[in-house]
Scaffold this motif. Structure first.
Motif, PDB file in Angstrom:
ATOM      1  N   ALA A 138       6.401 -10.524  -6.880  1.00 65.28           N
ATOM      2  CA  ALA A 138       7.240 -11.138  -8.452  1.00 65.28           C
ATOM      3  C   ALA A 138       8.190  -9.816  -8.897  1.00 65.28           C
ATOM      4  O   ALA A 138       8.982  -9.514  -9.747  1.00 65.28           O
ATOM      5  CB  ALA A 138       6.732 -11.812  -8.816  1.00 65.28           C
ATOM      6  N   GLN A 139       7.565  -7.734  -9.097  1.00 60.89           N
ATOM      7  CA  GLN A 139       8.120  -7.111  -9.231  1.00 60.89           C
ATOM      8  C   GLN A 139       9.334  -6.671  -9.064  1.00 60.89           C
ATOM      9  O   GLN A 139      10.454  -6.507  -9.345  1.00 60.89           O
ATOM     10  CB  GLN A 139       7.073  -6.062  -9.686  1.00 60.89           C
ATOM     11  CG  GLN A 139       5.392  -6.906 -10.351  1.00 60.89           C
ATOM     12  CD  GLN A 139       5.220  -5.043 -10.574  1.00 60.89           C
ATOM     13  OE1 GLN A 139       5.246  -4.558  -9.572  1.00 60.89           O
ATOM     14  NE2 GLN A 139       4.149  -5.281 -11.023  1.00 60.89           N
ATOM     15  N   GLU A 140       9.723  -7.095  -7.193  1.00 65.36           N
ATOM     16  CA  GLU A 140      10.232  -5.794  -6.774  1.00 65.36           C
ATOM     17  C   GLU A 140      11.964  -7.642  -6.709  1.00 65.36           C
ATOM     18  O   GLU A 140      12.551  -6.927  -6.428  1.00 65.36           O
ATOM     19  CB  GLU A 140      10.218  -5.688  -5.059  1.00 65.36           C
ATOM     20  CG  GLU A 140       9.278  -4.202  -5.631  1.00 65.36           C
ATOM     21  CD  GLU A 140       8.586  -3.965  -4.563  1.00 65.36           C
ATOM     22  OE1 GLU A 140       9.035  -4.340  -2.999  1.00 65.36           O
ATOM     23  OE2 GLU A 140       7.809  -2.832  -4.404  1.00 65.36           O
ATOM     24  N   TYR A 141      11.157  -8.809  -6.524  1.00 69.77           N
ATOM     25  CA  TYR A 141      12.405 -10.114  -5.459  1.00 69.77           C
ATOM     26  C   TYR A 141      12.272 -10.972  -6.550  1.00 69.77           C
ATOM     27  O   TYR A 141      13.126 -11.670  -6.086  1.00 69.77           O
ATOM     28  CB  TYR A 141      11.846 -10.426  -4.814  1.00 69.77           C
ATOM     29  CG  TYR A 141      11.999  -9.198  -3.551  1.00 69.77           C
ATOM     30  CD1 TYR A 141      13.320  -9.054  -2.664  1.00 69.77           C
ATOM     31  CD2 TYR A 141      10.932  -8.382  -2.953  1.00 69.77           C
ATOM     32  CE1 TYR A 141      13.174  -7.984  -1.616  1.00 69.77           C
ATOM     33  CE2 TYR A 141      10.637  -7.408  -1.842  1.00 69.77           C
ATOM     34  CZ  TYR A 141      12.423  -7.341  -0.842  1.00 69.77           C
ATOM     35  OH  TYR A 141      12.503  -6.264  -0.744  1.00 69.77           O
ATOM     36  N   SER A 142      12.222 -10.371  -8.462  1.00 64.47           N
ATOM     37  CA  SER A 142      12.966 -11.263  -8.977  1.00 64.47           C
ATOM     38  C   SER A 142      14.409 -11.338  -9.254  1.00 64.47           C
ATOM     39  O   SER A 142      14.947 -10.812  -9.342  1.00 64.47           O
ATOM     40  CB  SER A 142      11.960 -11.178 -10.157  1.00 64.47           C
ATOM     41  OG  SER A 142      12.433 -10.060 -11.199  1.00 64.47           O
ATOM     42  N   TRP A 143      14.613 -12.494  -9.663  1.00 70.44           N
ATOM     43  CA  TRP A 143      15.799 -12.551 -10.511  1.00 70.44           C
ATOM     44  C   TRP A 143      16.516 -11.574 -11.386  1.00 70.44           C
ATOM     45  O   TRP A 143      17.609 -11.450 -10.693  1.00 70.44           O
ATOM     46  CB  TRP A 143      16.314 -14.398 -10.113  1.00 70.44           C
ATOM     47  CG  TRP A 143      16.606 -15.655  -8.947  1.00 70.44           C
ATOM     48  CD1 TRP A 143      16.448 -15.665  -8.537  1.00 70.44           C
ATOM     49  CD2 TRP A 143      17.764 -14.502  -7.911  1.00 70.44           C
ATOM     50  NE1 TRP A 143      16.553 -16.481  -7.249  1.00 70.44           N
ATOM     51  CE2 TRP A 143      17.586 -15.550  -6.904  1.00 70.44           C
ATOM     52  CE3 TRP A 143      18.935 -14.015  -7.472  1.00 70.44           C
ATOM     53  CZ2 TRP A 143      18.802 -15.852  -5.915  1.00 70.44           C
ATOM     54  CZ3 TRP A 143      18.940 -13.736  -6.558  1.00 70.44           C
ATOM     55  CH2 TRP A 143      19.167 -14.432  -5.191  1.00 70.44           C
ATOM     56  N   ALA A 144      15.524 -11.696 -11.645  1.00 73.43           N
ATOM     57  CA  ALA A 144      16.122 -10.029 -13.326  1.00 73.43           C
ATOM     58  C   ALA A 144      15.951  -9.239 -12.250  1.00 73.43           C
ATOM     59  O   ALA A 144      17.236  -8.446 -12.810  1.00 73.43           O
ATOM     60  CB  ALA A 144      15.379 -10.175 -13.733  1.00 73.43           C
ATOM     61  N   THR A 145      15.603  -8.962 -11.316  1.00 73.80           N
ATOM     62  CA  THR A 145      15.121  -7.671 -10.587  1.00 73.80           C
ATOM     63  C   THR A 145      16.781  -7.267  -9.852  1.00 73.80           C
ATOM     64  O   THR A 145      17.232  -6.411 -10.142  1.00 73.80           O
ATOM     65  CB  THR A 145      14.140  -7.142  -9.823  1.00 73.80           C
ATOM     66  OG1 THR A 145      13.023  -7.011 -10.795  1.00 73.80           O
ATOM     67  CG2 THR A 145      13.370  -5.659  -9.317  1.00 73.80           C
ATOM     68  N   VAL A 146      16.736  -8.205  -8.493  1.00 70.58           N
ATOM     69  CA  VAL A 146      17.593  -7.874  -7.699  1.00 70.58           C
ATOM     70  C   VAL A 146      19.239  -8.189  -8.434  1.00 70.58           C
ATOM     71  O   VAL A 146      20.109  -7.656  -8.421  1.00 70.58           O
ATOM     72  CB  VAL A 146      17.704  -8.856  -6.488  1.00 70.58           C
ATOM     73  CG1 VAL A 146      16.423  -8.841  -5.635  1.00 70.58           C
ATOM     74  CG2 VAL A 146      17.859 -10.717  -7.074  1.00 70.58           C
ATOM     75  N   THR A 147      19.065  -8.976  -9.478  1.00 70.12           N
ATOM     76  CA  THR A 147      20.773  -9.373 -10.182  1.00 70.12           C
ATOM     77  C   THR A 147      21.148  -7.342 -10.859  1.00 70.12           C
ATOM     78  O   THR A 147      22.443  -7.208 -11.357  1.00 70.12           O
ATOM     79  CB  THR A 147      20.759 -10.758 -11.036  1.00 70.12           C
ATOM     80  OG1 THR A 147      20.884 -11.301 -10.419  1.00 70.12           O
ATOM     81  CG2 THR A 147      22.395 -10.460 -12.347  1.00 70.12           C
ATOM     82  N   HIS A 148      19.497  -7.082 -11.295  1.00 68.85           N
ATOM     83  CA  HIS A 148      20.005  -5.679 -12.298  1.00 68.85           C
ATOM     84  C   HIS A 148      20.400  -5.377 -10.961  1.00 68.85           C
ATOM     85  O   HIS A 148      21.587  -4.297 -11.596  1.00 68.85           O
ATOM     86  CB  HIS A 148      19.123  -5.128 -13.221  1.00 68.85           C
ATOM     87  CG  HIS A 148      18.258  -3.982 -13.298  1.00 68.85           C
ATOM     88  ND1 HIS A 148      19.553  -3.456 -14.671  1.00 68.85           N
ATOM     89  CD2 HIS A 148      18.213  -2.512 -13.128  1.00 68.85           C
ATOM     90  CE1 HIS A 148      19.286  -2.375 -15.006  1.00 68.85           C
ATOM     91  NE2 HIS A 148      18.941  -1.809 -14.214  1.00 68.85           N
ATOM     92  N   GLN A 149      20.489  -4.713  -9.765  1.00 70.90           N
ATOM     93  CA  GLN A 149      21.047  -4.198  -8.605  1.00 70.90           C
ATOM     94  C   GLN A 149      22.104  -4.563  -8.471  1.00 70.90           C
ATOM     95  O   GLN A 149      22.976  -3.721  -8.511  1.00 70.90           O
ATOM     96  CB  GLN A 149      19.569  -4.170  -7.212  1.00 70.90           C
ATOM     97  CG  GLN A 149      18.598  -4.276  -7.752  1.00 70.90           C
ATOM     98  CD  GLN A 149      17.789  -4.078  -6.328  1.00 70.90           C
ATOM     99  OE1 GLN A 149      17.921  -4.520  -5.173  1.00 70.90           O
ATOM    100  NE2 GLN A 149      16.197  -4.371  -6.869  1.00 70.90           N
ATOM    101  N   LEU A 150      22.859  -5.473  -8.471  1.00 71.78           N
ATOM    102  CA  LEU A 150      23.861  -5.799  -7.837  1.00 71.78           C
ATOM    103  C   LEU A 150      25.377  -5.806  -9.883  1.00 71.78           C
ATOM    104  O   LEU A 150      25.697  -5.155  -9.351  1.00 71.78           O
ATOM    105  CB  LEU A 150      24.037  -7.843  -8.182  1.00 71.78           C
ATOM    106  CG  LEU A 150      25.065  -7.944  -8.076  1.00 71.78           C
ATOM    107  CD1 LEU A 150      26.441  -7.576  -6.845  1.00 71.78           C
ATOM    108  CD2 LEU A 150      25.528  -9.593  -8.508  1.00 71.78           C
ATOM    109  N   MET A 151      24.152  -5.886 -10.650  1.00 74.85           N
ATOM    110  CA  MET A 151      24.988  -5.005 -12.020  1.00 74.85           C
ATOM    111  C   MET A 151      25.275  -3.790 -11.885  1.00 74.85           C
ATOM    112  O   MET A 151      26.402  -3.669 -12.227  1.00 74.85           O
ATOM    113  CB  MET A 151      24.199  -5.814 -13.155  1.00 74.85           C
ATOM    114  CG  MET A 151      23.882  -7.401 -13.364  1.00 74.85           C
ATOM    115  SD  MET A 151      26.109  -8.071 -13.686  1.00 74.85           S
ATOM    116  CE  MET A 151      26.173  -8.298 -15.066  1.00 74.85           C
TER     117      MET A 151
END
Length: 384
Positions: free
Chosen positions: A368-381
């Motif tokens: 949940a820490q590594e693959y939440s949409w919040a986390t991965v979208t931050h990587q995209l942004m």
């Protein structure tokens, strides 16, 4: 304030549209960005939100649908996320980021027009993003430059896909008539060869014919591509007539209606294992969602899910590289899961031989820490 124009799909439950919509829900939380959306024509003309509802809440759907169309303002970044891959309409964007994903490998059919070259998508500061190392390798095989391909994984809605309490799970199972001693397996994939549903049905039938108390729940996606699970049964029963016996068919439930995200979560949670003996995937989002629910998963080894499956939450099937002898109609990279290993993995679930619950809980929390949409979208942004 920078302007991001998304050119892609929204409003339906196709995997690419679901990725776009989940990213939108996180992007709008990022300050310093003005986000607009230009809708791209769906791959098939019969796709629409009435028949293929994406399953978000009314509030989330309003946010997704409420993004304005681009006006005359300068566009800093254009994010393209649709299929086939095309250059798009933004034109004047300072920078372009294109989502490209593949299962077996890219061909001219992956692009519009077919002769669109990788170099046209990576001019200057332009890059492509892809969700797995497996897909990335296929892009490099096709000719994309390694420094122009960035891997940004998909995520899961951690506020939706989380474990049920034991009481909630019991009620969900009762609602479907599942008896306490029965073991439930599920899969929500499209009935295409790469998903391996034929292997799942064959393995399930073997367990059922042994008299084991097992159930199989399949989510039919006939609305997307017109391919139903029954077509797989028709092909398999010509080789294994026992599949048509009541002993096997009575243990299989096929859900043909659209499900909202809460209902999909319920399906994952009430199941004892999510089974995906795939041959080729670009990412395999349902596996991640199921693990987010704390559900044990059985998946092919050597493919896209190697990036994110946790040993504490999964069994990785033995596979070998596929060849044209396995499937002459497929030209590309794929793996061939071993049916006997699949039967063994499912038998372990029936016998309740799963990893330690404490390790499973810890693995789910890390996921949940590594693959939440919040986390991965931050990587995209951070790449925009």
């Amino acid at each position: 304030m920078r302007t991001l124009c998304i050119e892609g799909w929204r409003g339906i439950n196709h995997s690419i549209a679901m990725v776009n919509q989940n990213q939108i829900l996180e992007m709008v939380k990022h300050s310093g960005w003005r986000i607009c959306h230009r809708d791209v024509s769906y791959f098939l003309p019969h796709w629409n939100s009435n028949k293929l509802d994406s399953g978000f809440s009314a509030e989330e759907s309003a946010i997704i649908a409420g993004l304005p169309a681009p006006g005359g303002e300068p566009i800093d970044v254009c994010l393209r996320i649709a299929s086939p891959v095309r250059l798009g309409e933004a034109g004047s964007a300072r920078r372009n980021v294109t989502f490209v994903v593949t299962e077996f490998g890219l061909t001219g059919k992956s692009f519009e027009p077919a002769e669109l070259s990788p170099n046209r998508l990576t001019v200057g500061d332009d890059i492509v993003i892809t969700p797995s190392q497996w897909s990335c390798a296929r892009l490099l095989d096709y000719g994309f430059a390694p420094d122009k391909v960035k891997v940004v994984p998909h995520g899961f809605k951690a506020d939706t896909f989380h474990p049920m309490t034991s009481e909630e799970r019991e009620q969900a199972r009762l609602a479907l008539g599942v008896k306490p001693h029965e073991t439930v397996f599920c899969n929500v994939g499209v009935a295409t060869w790469n998903k391996g549903l034929d292997l799942l049905i064959l393995a399930f039938a073997q367990l059922r014919l042994l008299g084991l108390p097992v159930r199989l729940i399949l989510k039919d996606h006939k609305g997307l591509y017109g391919l139903g699970v029954e077509s797989i049964f028709a092909e398999l029963t010509s080789r294994m007539p026992q599949l048509n016996s009541a002993q096997v068919r009575d243990g299989i439930s096929i859900l043909s209606t659209s499900l909202n995200l809460s209902q999909i979560r319920s399906l994952y949670c009430l199941s004892d294992a999510y089974v995906s003996p795939y041959r080729a995937e670009g990412f395999n989002l349902p596996v991640l969602e199921a693990m987010g629910c704390g559900t044990h998963v059985i998946v092919s080894g050597g493919g896209a899910t190697d990036d994110f499956v946790s040993p504490a939450l999964s069994y990785q099937l033995s596979t070998r590289p596929g060849t044209t002898a396995d499937q002459p109609q497929v030209h590309g990279q794929f793996v061939m899961p071993e049916l006997e290993d699949l039967i063994h993995a499912m038998r372990l679930v029936v016998d309740r031989q799963l990893p330690n619950p404490a390790l499973r809980k810890q693995a789910r929390e890390q996921l949940a820490q590594e693959y939440s949409w919040a986390t991965v979208t931050h990587q995209l942004m951070a790449l925009l």
